[in-house]
Write a protein that holds these residues in place. Structure first.
Motif, short mmCIF file in Angstrom:
data_model
loop_
_atom_site.label_atom_id
_atom_site.label_comp_id
_atom_site.label_asym_id
_atom_site.label_seq_id
_atom_site.Cartn_x
_atom_site.Cartn_y
_atom_site.Cartn_z
N HIS A 97 0.71 -1.08 -0.04
CA HIS A 97 -0.17 -0.17 0.09
C HIS A 97 0.92 1.31 0.07
O HIS A 97 0.46 2.27 0.23
CB HIS A 97 -1.10 -0.03 1.33
N VAL A 113 0.61 2.30 -6.56
CA VAL A 113 0.77 2.01 -5.27
C VAL A 113 0.93 0.45 -5.19
O VAL A 113 0.73 -0.31 -5.91
CB VAL A 113 -0.86 2.09 -4.42
N LEU A 154 -7.99 5.88 -2.12
CA LEU A 154 -7.21 5.02 -1.53
C LEU A 154 -7.48 5.66 0.14
O LEU A 154 -7.19 4.69 0.93
CB LEU A 154 -5.63 5.43 -1.60
N TYR A 157 -3.46 9.41 3.54
CA TYR A 157 -1.96 9.09 3.47
C TYR A 157 -1.11 10.06 3.96
O TYR A 157 -1.53 11.06 4.03
CB TYR A 157 -1.70 8.89 1.84
#
Length: 502
Positions: A97, A113, A154, A157
């Motif tokens: 990830h 990713v 996603l 992050y």
């Protein structure tokens, strides 16, 4: 933040407030513990979040730009300056990830990713980015500290940007999911533990406060019993004192001060009762002793008026006034003696009394004495019987009717009513109503007190007594276990005597 605090303040003010001291102390203890638990929980969550985020930033620094740099040459032949990448091996072999992106002049040219299964070569590494995602990536400062962004496909992050060798920008990111999961887990555990601690502390605190305030509860119970005692007259026996506790504590000081106050009150009541007894004894003795000389004066005046020899008119007038005033004084002495005996608690006769017959006789006497008044009766079909002293009840009727006759003008209608309410266990009501001018408002509160006389009488040109008639009515009624009341306004005056049903 300010709006949130105001909302919390309004919510706290809307909560019901405890009334007892025990409830307030317990609530205060729980609130303080809740604030402490909340402070500890927030501090722990913030510290854990900061620690894990710092560890994540450290990992980002260690990872560097290997993954985004490898994205730059995907599907191309490596140039000389990429030989170092080949020597380091496959740069895509990063933590699952891991996110990477390459930007040229603020435009994302490549992104990808690392899949969860690093051995999976079929999974497409490309990440779909929205316009908002691209703007956020372009705003990441180069060479600065790591920052948190949200990628549509996603999630959150933690990303770090660094300059590439071709003048481009390489962005590396690691997911915040593990950090958030750990923080949420800590929040859940803290809520459960602190909630259980609050419940246990609230229960234990309530027991502790209840035990600590037991002396104060005893003081309150003693004060309640004292407040229910009739302290206006008669002998009063105060309840036992409140148990005293440690005088060094506030509760012990309150109990000690309360007990000392009760001692002073008891002394004052004892002195008051002794003074009342002396006054009653004096009134009874004086009234008893005055009966003989008053009767003697009246007898001598009557004897002088019967003398056959001529007497000057002024002397005759003086003798007549002496006879009249001695008769009036004799009535006053008898009334004072009766009140003294009632105050002393002398028992009255307790026999069945035909109240209807007493009313008929009393109204007949009043009609003969007040021919200028109109007299009316409202009696039930069946005779009404009560238990009491017939002579004293007749005196109550006579005083009420005399009051109506003497204190109302000519032509006033006086109505006497007898009725029973509530059956055999109810009460008998005797009312004397007149349509005269009414009792002055300033006199009504003390109309049944002794020697009470209105400054302006309800009838002009009429004499009055000593102000003991209505006080005798009240004393005799109370001695029979009943009560008497007054309702008066111009054009309507009603005296109501309530007697227990016989």
């Amino acid at each position: 933040m300010g709006r949130a605090l105001r909302t919390v303040g309004r919510w706290l003010r809307s909560l019901p407030r405890p009334h007892t001291l025990r409830a307030r102390l317990t609530a205060g203890l729980v609130v303080l513990l809740a604030v402490s638990c909340a402070a500890v929980g927030v501090a722990a969550v913030v510290e854990l979040d900061g620690f894990l985020t710092g560890r994540l930033d450290q990992q980002l620094t260690e990872v560097g730009t290997q993954f985004p740099a490898s994205l730059e040459h995907k599907g191309q032949t490596l140039t000389d300056h990429d030989a170092d990448d080949r020597e380091r091996g496959d740069t895509r072999r990063q933590a699952p990830h891991t996110f990477g992106a390459r930007l040229v002049k603020g435009i994302v040219t490549n992104s990808g990713v690392v899949p969860a299964d690093k051995d999976d070569t079929t999974t497409d590494l490309k990440v779909p980015l929205t316009a908002r995602d691209r703007r956020e990536l372009a705003e990441v400062p180069v060479g600065g500290t790591a920052r948190t962004i949200y990628l549509s496909s996603l999630g959150k992050y933690r990303v770090l940007a660094a300059k590439g060798r071709d003048g481009d920008v390489m962005i590396t990111g690691l997911p915040l999911e593990s950090v958030e999961a750990a923080v949420h887990r800590l929040e859940t555990v803290a809520a459960i533990v602190f909630g259980a601690a609050l419940l246990i502390t609230g229960f234990a605190g309530a027991l502790w406060v209840r035990w600590s305030l037991r002396p104060l509860s005893r003081v309150a119970a003693t004060a309640t019993r004292v407040s229910e005692l009739p302290l206006a007259s008669g002998e009063v026996a105060l309840p036992p004192r409140a148990p005293e506790s440690d005088p060094r504590s506030e509760v012990g000081q309150v109990a000690g001060a309360f007990n000392r106050m009760l001692g002073h009150v008891e002394d004052a009541l004892t002195h008051r009762h002794a003074s009342e007894e002396r006054l009653r004894s004096f009134a009874a003795d004086a009234s008893h002793e005055l009966r003989t000389p008053v009767a003697s004066i009246r007898g001598h005046a009557e004897l002088a008026l019967l003398h056959p020899d001529p007497v000057p008119p002024k002397v005759t007038r003086a003798l007549e006034r002496i006879e009249a005033e001695s008769a009036r004084m004799g009535v006053m002495v008898d009334e004072m003696l009766l009140l003294a005996r009632l105050d002393a608690g002398r028992p009255l006769e307790r026999r069945p009394v035909d109240l209807t017959r007493l009313v008929l006789d009393a109204v007949a006497d009043a009609r003969a004495a007040g021919t200028d008044h109109r007299w009316a009766l409202q009696l039930p079909e069946e005779p009404v019987t009560v238990t009491g002293d017939a002579h004293r009840l007749q005196q109550v009727l006579a005083n009420l009717l005399a009051n109506a006759r003497l204190h109302t003008p000519v032509g006033t209608k006086v109505t006497v009513t007898v009725e029973t309410r509530g059956g055999a266990t109810g009460a008998t009501y005797l009312t004397v109503h007149d349509d005269g001018p009414g009792v002055p408002a300033e006199v009504q509160p003390g109309v049944f007190e002794r020697f009470t006389r209105a400054d302006r009488r309800r009838a002009e040109g009429r004499g009055g007594g000593a102000g003991l008639g209505l006080s005798i009515v009240a004393a005799v009624t109370e001695a029979h276990g009943g009560s008497v009341g007054l309702e008066s306004r111009p054009g309507s005056t009603t005296f109501t005597v309530r007697l227990p049903a016989g």
